[in-house]
Scaffold this motif. Structure first.
Motif, mmCIF file in Angstrom:
data_model
loop_
_atom_site.group_PDB
_atom_site.id
_atom_site.type_symbol
_atom_site.label_atom_id
_atom_site.label_comp_id
_atom_site.label_asym_id
_atom_site.label_seq_id
_atom_site.Cartn_x
_atom_site.Cartn_y
_atom_site.Cartn_z
ATOM 1 N N SER A 24 -12.091 17.252 -10.846
ATOM 2 C CA SER A 24 -13.385 17.934 -10.924
ATOM 3 C C SER A 24 -13.343 19.083 -11.920
ATOM 4 C CB SER A 24 -13.786 18.455 -9.543
ATOM 5 O OG SER A 24 -13.953 17.388 -8.631
ATOM 6 N N ILE A 25 -12.216 19.794 -11.953
ATOM 7 C CA ILE A 25 -12.059 20.889 -12.916
ATOM 8 C C ILE A 25 -12.089 20.347 -14.344
ATOM 9 C CG2 ILE A 25 -10.464 22.677 -13.729
ATOM 10 C CD1 ILE A 25 -9.464 22.918 -10.824
ATOM 11 N N TYR A 26 -11.407 19.220 -14.546
ATOM 12 C CA TYR A 26 -11.369 18.620 -15.876
ATOM 13 C C TYR A 26 -12.765 18.216 -16.337
ATOM 14 C CZ TYR A 26 -9.819 15.726 -19.786
ATOM 15 O OH TYR A 26 -9.620 15.200 -21.043
ATOM 16 N N MET A 27 -13.535 17.595 -15.452
ATOM 17 C CA MET A 27 -14.887 17.182 -15.823
ATOM 18 C C MET A 27 -15.791 18.385 -16.086
ATOM 19 S SD MET A 27 -15.811 13.716 -13.729
ATOM 20 C CE MET A 27 -15.825 14.493 -12.122
ATOM 21 N N ALA A 28 -15.610 19.446 -15.324
ATOM 22 C CA ALA A 28 -16.385 20.660 -15.565
ATOM 23 C C ALA A 28 -16.062 21.248 -16.938
ATOM 24 C CB ALA A 28 -16.108 21.689 -14.462
ATOM 25 N N MET A 29 -14.791 21.181 -17.332
ATOM 26 C CA MET A 29 -14.406 21.657 -18.653
ATOM 27 C C MET A 29 -14.999 20.759 -19.740
ATOM 28 S SD MET A 29 -12.885 23.928 -20.486
ATOM 29 C CE MET A 29 -11.693 24.809 -19.451
ATOM 30 N N GLN A 30 -15.053 19.453 -19.494
ATOM 31 C CA GLN A 30 -15.677 18.555 -20.462
ATOM 32 C C GLN A 30 -17.133 18.951 -20.711
ATOM 33 O OE1 GLN A 30 -14.729 14.578 -18.689
ATOM 34 N NE2 GLN A 30 -13.974 14.130 -20.740
ATOM 35 N N VAL A 31 -17.839 19.276 -19.655
ATOM 36 C CA VAL A 31 -19.231 19.712 -19.795
ATOM 37 C C VAL A 31 -19.298 21.030 -20.574
ATOM 38 C CG1 VAL A 31 -21.296 20.481 -18.556
ATOM 39 C CG2 VAL A 31 -19.975 18.532 -17.707
ATOM 40 N N ALA A 32 -18.381 21.936 -20.257
ATOM 41 C CA ALA A 32 -18.400 23.259 -20.885
ATOM 42 C C ALA A 32 -18.173 23.195 -22.390
ATOM 43 C CB ALA A 32 -17.354 24.162 -20.229
ATOM 44 N N VAL A 33 -17.367 22.228 -22.855
ATOM 45 C CA VAL A 33 -17.079 22.142 -24.292
ATOM 46 C C VAL A 33 -17.977 21.129 -24.999
ATOM 47 C CG1 VAL A 33 -14.692 22.853 -23.933
ATOM 48 C CG2 VAL A 33 -15.246 20.408 -24.001
ATOM 49 N N SER A 34 -18.919 20.539 -24.263
ATOM 50 C CA SER A 34 -19.822 19.549 -24.845
ATOM 51 C C SER A 34 -21.065 20.221 -25.419
ATOM 52 C CB SER A 34 -20.242 18.535 -23.778
ATOM 53 O OG SER A 34 -21.189 19.118 -22.893
ATOM 54 N N ARG A 35 -21.921 19.429 -26.058
ATOM 55 C CA ARG A 35 -23.152 19.954 -26.643
ATOM 56 C C ARG A 35 -24.156 20.393 -25.581
ATOM 57 N NH1 ARG A 35 -21.841 21.521 -31.657
ATOM 58 N NH2 ARG A 35 -20.757 19.860 -32.765
ATOM 59 N N LYS A 36 -23.867 20.070 -24.328
ATOM 60 C CA LYS A 36 -24.729 20.576 -23.258
ATOM 61 C C LYS A 36 -24.683 22.098 -23.209
ATOM 62 C CE LYS A 36 -25.880 19.909 -18.382
ATOM 63 N NZ LYS A 36 -25.575 19.170 -17.136
ATOM 64 N N ASN A 37 -23.544 22.641 -23.627
ATOM 65 C CA ASN A 37 -23.387 24.089 -23.777
ATOM 66 C C ASN A 37 -23.737 24.425 -25.224
ATOM 67 O OD1 ASN A 37 -22.553 26.723 -24.085
ATOM 68 N ND2 ASN A 37 -20.414 26.333 -23.523
ATOM 69 N N GLU A 38 -24.869 25.079 -25.448
ATOM 70 C CA GLU A 38 -25.337 25.319 -26.820
ATOM 71 C C GLU A 38 -24.348 26.128 -27.644
ATOM 72 O OE1 GLU A 38 -28.173 29.194 -25.710
ATOM 73 O OE2 GLU A 38 -29.075 27.252 -26.240
ATOM 74 N N ALA A 39 -23.530 26.936 -26.980
ATOM 75 C CA ALA A 39 -22.545 27.736 -27.707
ATOM 76 C C ALA A 39 -21.300 26.931 -28.074
ATOM 77 C CB ALA A 39 -22.141 28.958 -26.884
ATOM 78 N N ALA A 40 -21.221 25.685 -27.590
ATOM 79 C CA ALA A 40 -20.052 24.858 -27.892
ATOM 80 C C ALA A 40 -19.967 24.509 -29.371
ATOM 81 C CB ALA A 40 -20.088 23.578 -27.059
ATOM 82 N N VAL A 41 -20.998 24.797 -30.144
ATOM 83 C CA VAL A 41 -20.959 24.567 -31.583
ATOM 84 C C VAL A 41 -19.842 25.376 -32.235
ATOM 85 C CG1 VAL A 41 -22.630 26.403 -32.100
ATOM 86 C CG2 VAL A 41 -22.397 24.450 -33.660
ATOM 87 N N PHE A 42 -19.405 26.431 -31.551
ATOM 88 C CA PHE A 42 -18.337 27.280 -32.082
ATOM 89 C C PHE A 42 -16.944 26.819 -31.653
ATOM 90 C CE2 PHE A 42 -22.079 30.131 -31.540
ATOM 91 C CZ PHE A 42 -22.343 30.322 -32.888
#
Length: 275
Positions: free
Chosen positions: A39-57
């Motif tokens: 679950s932690i791994y999948m949450a990190m996948q979401v955090a570094v994906s384009r779903k997080n607008e700041a992930a562009v950095f």
């Protein structure tokens, strides 16, 4: 985790908790029931994906470091010097990523005839007659037919795991898998564990199959499913008749795809009782 990591996955009610209970007898190993790491791994996948607008950095190297970093960060301070076996049914869906993170990692997939998995879950429900199970959303009005149907759909407890196993079995990293049938583990535990040790490249260990202990009552009780992760002391196969209606039991006869040699296009290692 300095000595490496492997994964336990596959189908529910197929011996993964028993396998962890056996492996943890070896002082070199750490193994337990399903951990929160998936679950932690999948949450990190979401955090570094384009779903997080700041992930562009976040560049590709940072993304890989963040995702692979959840493993040593979770286990590093607890089991630094042990070989870790992390259990989660979702790992079969993450095989390409796991191969990238850990080039030497293997996945041990516990499997069982689907009809007997359904039987095992239904037997657990009937054993806990005063509790409603979270497996079925604490629904008090279901029948054996609605329960089996909920388990069998692609986002159900069994259907999801079966689809995930198929994905890994027929995927490009299938050589990292070893499938272990429940009947083989319980009928021939010494021979089965020897095959597992050879596959993961570890020295053999003399396990005590008459004194295997593992339980997770603090996890099972809130689910309304006491005994879900309790292992019997002695490793043995117990013959019994099914409690499912005959046509429901026969419904899944064709789903054990790993038993068909023609389906094993990648020559995945399979430990079967019928060998």
């Amino acid at each position: 985790m300095e000595n490496g990591i492997h994964f336990i996955s596959g189908l529910p009610r197929s011996g993964s908790t028993l396998l962890a209970g056996i492996l943890r007898q070896n002082p070199r190993f750490h193994a337990m029931m399903t951990s929160p790491l998936g679950s932690i791994y999948m949450a990190m996948q979401v955090a570094v994906s384009r779903k997080n607008e700041a992930a562009v950095f976040i560049d590709e190297a940072q993304k890989r470091a963040l995702l692979s970093g959840v493993f040593p960060n979770y286990y590093g301070g607890i089991h630094r010097e042990k070989v870790v076996f992390d259990t989660n049914r979702l790992w079969c869906t993450k095989l390409p990523a796991l191969a990238d993170h850990f080039p030497n990692a293997k996945i041990i997939c516990c499997v069982r005839n689907i009809s007997w998995i359904m039987d095992s879950i239904e037997r657990l429900v009937r054993r806990n007659i005063l509790d409603l199970s979270a497996i079925f959303g604490f629904d008090p009005g279901g029948t054996v037919y609605t329960r089996v149907n909920r388990l069998a759909v692609s986002d159900g407890m069994v259907g999801y795991a079966l689809d995930a196993l198929r994905e890994a079995f027929f995927g490009e990293q299938a050589d990292r898998l070893i499938l272990v049938e429940y009947a083989a583990l319980t009928r021939r535990p010494a021979e089965t564990m020897a095959r597992v040790y050879d596959f993961i490249g570890e020295a053999q260990f003399d396990h005590d199959f008459d004194h295997v202990e593992y339980s997770a009552d603090e996890f099972d009780a809130p689910l309304g499913s006491p005994g879900l992760h309790t292992v019997r002391r002695k490793v043995e196969f117990i013959e019994r008749p099914t409690i499912l209606p005959p046509e429901l039991f026969r419904r899944f006869e064709a789903d054990a795809f790993w038993t068909n040699p023609e389906s094993n296009i990648h020559n995945v290692a399979v430990v079967r009782h019928a060998e």
